[in-house]
Design an enzyme around this catalytic site. Structure first.
Site, PDB file in Angstrom:
ATOM      1  N   GLU A   1       7.843 -11.124   2.139  1.00 43.01           N
ATOM      2  CA  GLU A   1       8.918 -11.135   1.139  1.00 43.01           C
ATOM      3  C   GLU A   1       8.940  -9.826   0.356  1.00 43.01           C
ATOM      4  O   GLU A   1      10.005  -9.289   0.059  1.00 43.01           O
ATOM      5  CB  GLU A   1       8.724 -12.295   0.150  1.00 43.01           C
ATOM      6  CG  GLU A   1       8.769 -13.689   0.764  1.00 43.01           C
ATOM      7  CD  GLU A   1       7.389 -14.188   1.162  1.00 43.01           C
ATOM      8  OE1 GLU A   1       6.565 -13.376   1.653  1.00 43.01           O
ATOM      9  OE2 GLU A   1       7.125 -15.389   0.977  1.00 43.01           O
TER      10      GLU A   1
ATOM     11  N   CYS B   1       4.351 -17.826  -1.358  1.00 42.83           N
ATOM     12  CA  CYS B   1       3.094 -18.184  -2.013  1.00 42.83           C
ATOM     13  C   CYS B   1       3.305 -18.280  -3.518  1.00 42.83           C
ATOM     14  O   CYS B   1       4.107 -17.568  -4.097  1.00 42.83           O
ATOM     15  CB  CYS B   1       2.014 -17.167  -1.682  1.00 42.83           C
ATOM     16  SG  CYS B   1       2.294 -15.551  -2.445  1.00 42.83           S
TER      17      CYS B   1
ATOM     18  N   CYS C   1       4.603 -14.362  -4.646  1.00 40.60           N
ATOM     19  CA  CYS C   1       5.967 -14.078  -4.160  1.00 40.60           C
ATOM     20  C   CYS C   1       6.972 -15.021  -4.812  1.00 40.60           C
ATOM     21  O   CYS C   1       8.092 -14.623  -5.128  1.00 40.60           O
ATOM     22  CB  CYS C   1       6.034 -14.235  -2.646  1.00 40.60           C
ATOM     23  SG  CYS C   1       5.095 -12.975  -1.770  1.00 40.60           S
TER      24      CYS C   1
END
Lengths: 337, 337
Positions: free
Chosen positions: A54, A104, A113
Site C-alpha cells: 500500500e 495492517c 497501513c
C-alpha cells in the site's frame, strides 16, 4: 473484458506474485490505486523491511501529479508515511485502493497501513483476503470507523492462494519442493538457464534449510550455495539412510553452515522455511509433507529420464511467471473431494 | 509496474489471444480504449463476419457514458459504424486507441476501421503490428492524413506473434499440431477434461483438414467430428503407408466428409488450415512442416508413455491461456541463431 473490481484486483494479484516467497517472513501483497477510473499505481511488497504494498502504491500514485516531488527520494515506510500525512492535500479522496490483503493495523517495523489510509481518506478500499495475523489485523475496522467505504470478497480465493506460503510459515514449517524439467517432463541433463539458476539462488538466500536426496549429493557433488546472489547460505539436510558422505563434496566446505545427514524428517521442524530440491523419487517420498511445488519448465522437448515411480498426483495451478524464456509454475496438490 | 503504452497494449494482446484461431480466416486482433487515463474498453475480434476489434472497443467505450443507449442492441459493423458517425458528439477526442494491428483501410464485409477512426478523431492511435494484407493496409496513412497522432512499434514483436497463424494461412497452408499431455509429458490414458475436448471440437469446426496418424485410427477408432459444438466436419487425412482401413471405423461414416489415406503430405497443400492431432512420433515426422504447436497440459503427474523417439526441439512460448484448470500453450519452434 469487463473492467470492474475483479479486473483491478487481478492486476494487484499478478504484481504480488512476482515477489512470492521473496517477501519472507512477510506475506506477498499487491496494491493498485485507481483515481477517477485512471490507474495510477500497480505495486507490491517486494522484501521484508521495505515498505508494504500500500505504501509503495500510495507513493507511486502521489508522484503521478509531480514526478519531481521530494517524495521521490523518500524510501523508508516512515519517511513516505510522514510525507503523505503532511502533503496529501486530499489527493486520495477520489481514489480507490485495491489491496490483496487487509491493510495492517499494527505499528511494527513499518507504520500501520490502515491508519495511514484512514488519514488519507480514499473513497473506497477494496480488499481480497482477510488478515489472519492476529497482531496485524483490525485494518478493516480502522478504515470503517474512519468513514471509508470498504468492499470485501473481491477475488478472495485468488488472494488467499497468494497467501498460501505465508499461512504455512506463520503456523508451522513451510516446506516447498523445487523441480526443473523440460516441457515433456525430462529431468536429466542441463535443463535450466542462467536466469533460472539465479532465481534458485535467490530462493536459497531466503530459506532456512535446503533438503536434498543422498543420491543427488553422491552423484552431483553439489555446492548448494548462493554465490550468484551473494546471499546467506542455508543449512543442508541430506535425506539419506546411509550417513557416510565424503567431506570433499563442496557443500561441506561452506562456512557457517550446518549439514544434517538423516532419514528422520522430524528434524526439519526446527526450521521455518524449507526448500526441497529434487526430482520425482524425492517428490514421491515427500508428497504428503510439502505445501506447494515450484516447477521450472524449460520450453524444449528432449529424450531422457522421466518419472519412474508410480506417481499419481493432481495439482491446482496457483500461478505462473516467466523467468526469461522459461516458466515458473506454482502448484498445489489438489485434494480429492 | 509502469503504466504506459506497453501496459495498455499488453491488455489488448491478451484479449486477442483468447480468440486466437477462432477468427479464421481473419487475424486475431485486440483493442483497448483509454479516455483521459481511464480504461473504457478491452475488446477483440472474436469471429469472422462479426465486428473488428476496434469496432467492438468503440462500442463498449461509447456505452460507458450511457449503458442504455440504443447502441447496445446494434451488433453489425455497419450499424455500429453508422451510429457512431452520427452520435459520437466528439466523445472520442480525448481517447487513446490501442490496437494490436494497423486498422484496416478497406471497405469489405465490414466498413473500414481506419476511416471510422478518422471521423471519430481520437487523440492518438497506438499500433502494434503493421498490416501485411495489401488490400486492407494503408490505415496509418488514413489516420495521419486526418491529423490523428499515430504511435508505432509498441510491443511489435508480441503483436507480430499474435499474427503468426494469420500470416501463415494468408501466404500458404497453415499447419498446426495439437497435442495433449500431463504436466510430466505423459500422453496416454484419459488426459483432457470435457472443456478441453470442447475446445478441440471448436478448432475442428474452423479448420479445413484434420491430419491423424494411421496407428491412432486403427487403435482408437475415432469419430473425429465436431458433435460438441455442432460445427462443420473437417476432411480427414490419414497419414499412412498401409492404405487399408476398415470402413467401420466411425470417422468414415460422417456425411459430407472426404477422407484421404496417403503418405504423400503434398496433398495437404490443397487445404488452407490444417490441424494435426497426434503425439510425439507424428510430431517428430512433421516437425519441419508445422507452423506452431498447441499443447494442452493437464496439471497432474502420471506414470505412462512419454517421448520414445530422439526428439530434440527448442520452443518459444508464444502465449498461454487457461481452459478451466488446464492450460493451453501456443509454441513456436525456436530457430537456432
Amino acid at each position: 473484458m469487463k473492467i470492474n473490481d475483479n479486473f483491478y484486483m487481478k492486476l494487484a494479484i499478478d504484481e504480488a506474485w512476482k515477489y512470492q516467497l521473496l517477501t519472507y517472513p512477510n506475506p506477498a501483497v499487491g496494491c493498485v490505486i485507481v483515481k477517477d477510473g485512471k490507474i495510477l499505481a500497480i505495486e507490491a511488497h517486494t522484501e521484508a523491511g521495505l515498505p508494504h504494498a500500500e505504501i509503495n502504491a500510495l507513493k507511486t500514485a502521489f508522484l503521478t501529479q509531480d514526478s519531481n516531488s521530494i517524495l521521490k527520494i523518500k524510501n523508508s515506510s516512515h519517511e513516505i508515511h510522514d510525507f503523505l500525512v503532511k502533503n496529501h492535500n486530499n489527493f486520495f479522496n477520489d481514489c480507490e485502493v485495491y489491496t490483496t490483503l487487509e491493510p495492517c493495523n499494527h505499528e511494527g517495523k513499518t507504520p500501520s497501513c490502515a491508519k495511514l489510509l484512514a488519514l488519507l481518506k480514499p473513497k473506497r478500499v477494496i480488499i481480497g483476503s482477510l488478515d489472519i495475523n492476529k497482531i496485524a489485523s483490525g485494518g478493516i475496522n480502522t478504515l470503517m470507523e474512519n468513514g471509508i467505504l470498504v468492499t470485501l470478497d473481491i477475488l478472495q480465493k485468488e488472494c488467499d492462494n497468494l497467501l498460501l506460503p505465508f499461512k504455512s510459515w506463520q503456523n508451522k514449517t513451510c516446506i516447498f519442493f523445487k523441480m526443473a524439467q523440460t516441457l515433456n517432463g525430462m529431468i536429466d541433463g542441463k535443463i535450466s538457464s542462467q536466469r533460472a539458476k539465479l532465481y534458485v539462488h535467490t530462493l536459497r538466500d531466503k530459506i532456512d534449510l535446503l533438503l536434498v536426496g543422498g543420491n543427488t549429493v553422491r552423484i552431483d557433488k553439489p555446492i548448494l550455495d548462493t554465490r550468484y546472489v551473494k546471499g546467506k547460505e542455508p543449512d543442508i539436510f541430506i535425506y539419506s539412510k546411509n550417513k557416510v558422505f565424503p567431506q570433499t563434496i563442496p557443500l561441506f566446505s561452506i562456512p557457517n553452515r550446518k549439514v544434517i545427514i538423516s532419514d528422520d524428517l522430524f528434524k526439519i521442524l526446527d526450521y521455518k522455511f524449507v526448500m526441497v530440491e529434487g526430482v520425482y523419487n524425492l517428490l514421491d517420498t515427500l508428497k504428503d509433507k510439502i505445501d506447494f511445488i515450484i516447477l521450472i519448465v524449460s520450453p524444449k522437448i528432449r529424450e531422457g529420464i522421466n518419472t519412474s515411480k508410480s506417481l499419481d498426483i493432481d495439482f491446482e495451478i496457483l500461478h505462473e511467471n516467466y523467468l526469461g524464456d522459461e516458466k515458473i509454475i506454482f502448484l498445489k496438490r489438489k485434494i480429492a473431494k
